[in-house]
Design an enzyme around this catalytic site. Structure first.
Site, PDB file in Angstrom:
ATOM      1  CG  HIS A   1      -1.915   1.118   1.162  1.00 31.45           C
ATOM      2  ND1 HIS A   1      -1.615   2.390   1.595  1.00 31.45           N
ATOM      3  CD2 HIS A   1      -3.174   1.176   0.670  1.00 31.45           C
ATOM      4  CE1 HIS A   1      -2.655   3.178   1.373  1.00 31.45           C
ATOM      5  NE2 HIS A   1      -3.616   2.459   0.817  1.00 31.45           N
TER       6      HIS A   1
ATOM      7  CD  GLU B   1      -2.277   5.609   3.565  1.00 30.78           C
ATOM      8  OE1 GLU B   1      -2.719   4.774   4.383  1.00 30.78           O
ATOM      9  OE2 GLU B   1      -3.024   6.309   2.846  1.00 30.78           O
TER      10      GLU B   1
ATOM     11  CB  SER C   1     -10.282  10.461  -3.413  1.00 25.39           C
ATOM     12  OG  SER C   1      -9.219  10.963  -2.632  1.00 25.39           O
TER      13      SER C   1
HETATM   14  P1  PGA Z   1      -8.942   6.882   0.205  1.00 24.66           P
HETATM   15  O1  PGA Z   1      -7.858   5.705   0.406  1.00 24.66           O
HETATM   16  O2  PGA Z   1     -10.146   6.252  -0.411  1.00 24.66           O
HETATM   17  O3  PGA Z   1      -9.196   7.423   1.576  1.00 24.66           O
HETATM   18  O4  PGA Z   1      -8.299   7.875  -0.714  1.00 24.66           O
HETATM   19  C1  PGA Z   1      -7.692   4.713  -0.560  1.00 24.66           C
HETATM   20  C2  PGA Z   1      -6.617   3.738  -0.147  1.00 24.66           C
HETATM   21  O5  PGA Z   1      -5.609   4.169   0.420  1.00 24.66           O
HETATM   22  O6  PGA Z   1      -6.748   2.526  -0.347  1.00 24.66           O
END
Ligand code: PGA
Length: 258
Positions: free
Chosen positions: A102, A104, A220
């Protein structure tokens, strides 16, 4: 025998809860998701709660059609790795799925392509179904490197693996600039990258596999943008962050039809 080239790809919609919810909130959210979506068969629903709540959520989702996954894993099997969670631990609490790479993890925690590749292998060895996340940063998009970055992330993760090992693979294309920013990619932007990702998968693993593999879009996604994205030929699902924390909105996204 089923021909993968003509088999319709069933949409797969995942809710990534990230570092949100307490135990009671997680169990309540899982119950709500189950109530709203368990009988919905047109898409496959997955949830990715935080580590400490996986066991409790697994119990709440037992005998349902909602799949359970973790948000990350460590690549070692066991040992002195304080704070880390292994693939076997995830299996032992009832996970069938796991997010790998991911954005992050890549950009906040510093997981490089090589670490992501090791995590993918650890997941497969333990029998977990992986959602391999890839995606370019804004400056990479601006400098015209979008396809190259996604192809590199894909190749370094998948190289050396075969189609049998990867039979449950799901890929999530998540442009970093769209995650948590409210800036959703347009359906056309998503489709263009998904088509190239599928072509790259074909070069690595063959056309039949590429035609069958499911590629989610993430970044998003909201109820009002889901159907437009899913309408695109190569968008086979969605990975949803913020909007997956509200069961009603998440259910609307899962039920959004092309
Ligand atoms: P978000 O996150 O829908 O809050 O942009 C998507 C994700 O990180 O899988």
């Amino acid at each position: 025998m089923e021909n993968p080239l003509t088999t319709k790809r069933k949409p797969v919609i995942g809710g990534n809860w990230k570092m949100h919810t307490t135990l009671s909130e997680a169990v309540d959210l899982a119950s709500e998701v189950r109530n709203r979506l368990n009988s919905y068969g047109a898409a496959q629903t997955l949830v990715f709660p935080p580590f400490p709540f996986l066991g409790a959520v697994a119990q709440r989702l037992a005998d349902s059609h909602i799949g359970l996954g973790a948000q990350d894993l460590h690549f070692e099997k066991k040992g002195a790795f304080t704070g880390a969670v292994s693939a076997d631990m995830l299996v032992s609490v009832g996970c069938a799925w796991v997010l790998v790479g991911h954005s992050e993890r890549r950009h906040v925690f510093g997981d490089g392509d090589e670490v992501v590749g090791k995590k993918l292998r650890a997941a497969l060895t333990a029998g977990l179904k992986p959602v391999l996340c890839i995606g370019e940063k804004l400056e990479e998009r601006k400098s015209g490197e979008t396809f190259a970055v996604n192809r590199r992330q894909l190749r370094t993760a998948l190289q050396g693996l075969d189609t049998a090992q990867l039979q449950h693979l799901v890929i999530a294309y998540e442009p970093v600039w769209a995650i948590g920013t409210g800036l959703v990619a347009t359906p056309e932007q998503a489709q263009e990258v998904h088509a190239d990702v599928r072509a790259a998968v074909g070069e690595l693993l063959g056309g039949a596999f590429a035609a069958a593999v499911r590629i989610q879009y993430g970044g998003s996604v909201k109820a009002e943008t889901a159907a437009g994205l899913l309408a695109k030929a190569d968008v086979d699902g969605l990975l949803v962050g913020g909007a997956s924390l509200k069961a009603e909105e998440f259910a609307a996204i899962v039920r959004a039809r092309a």
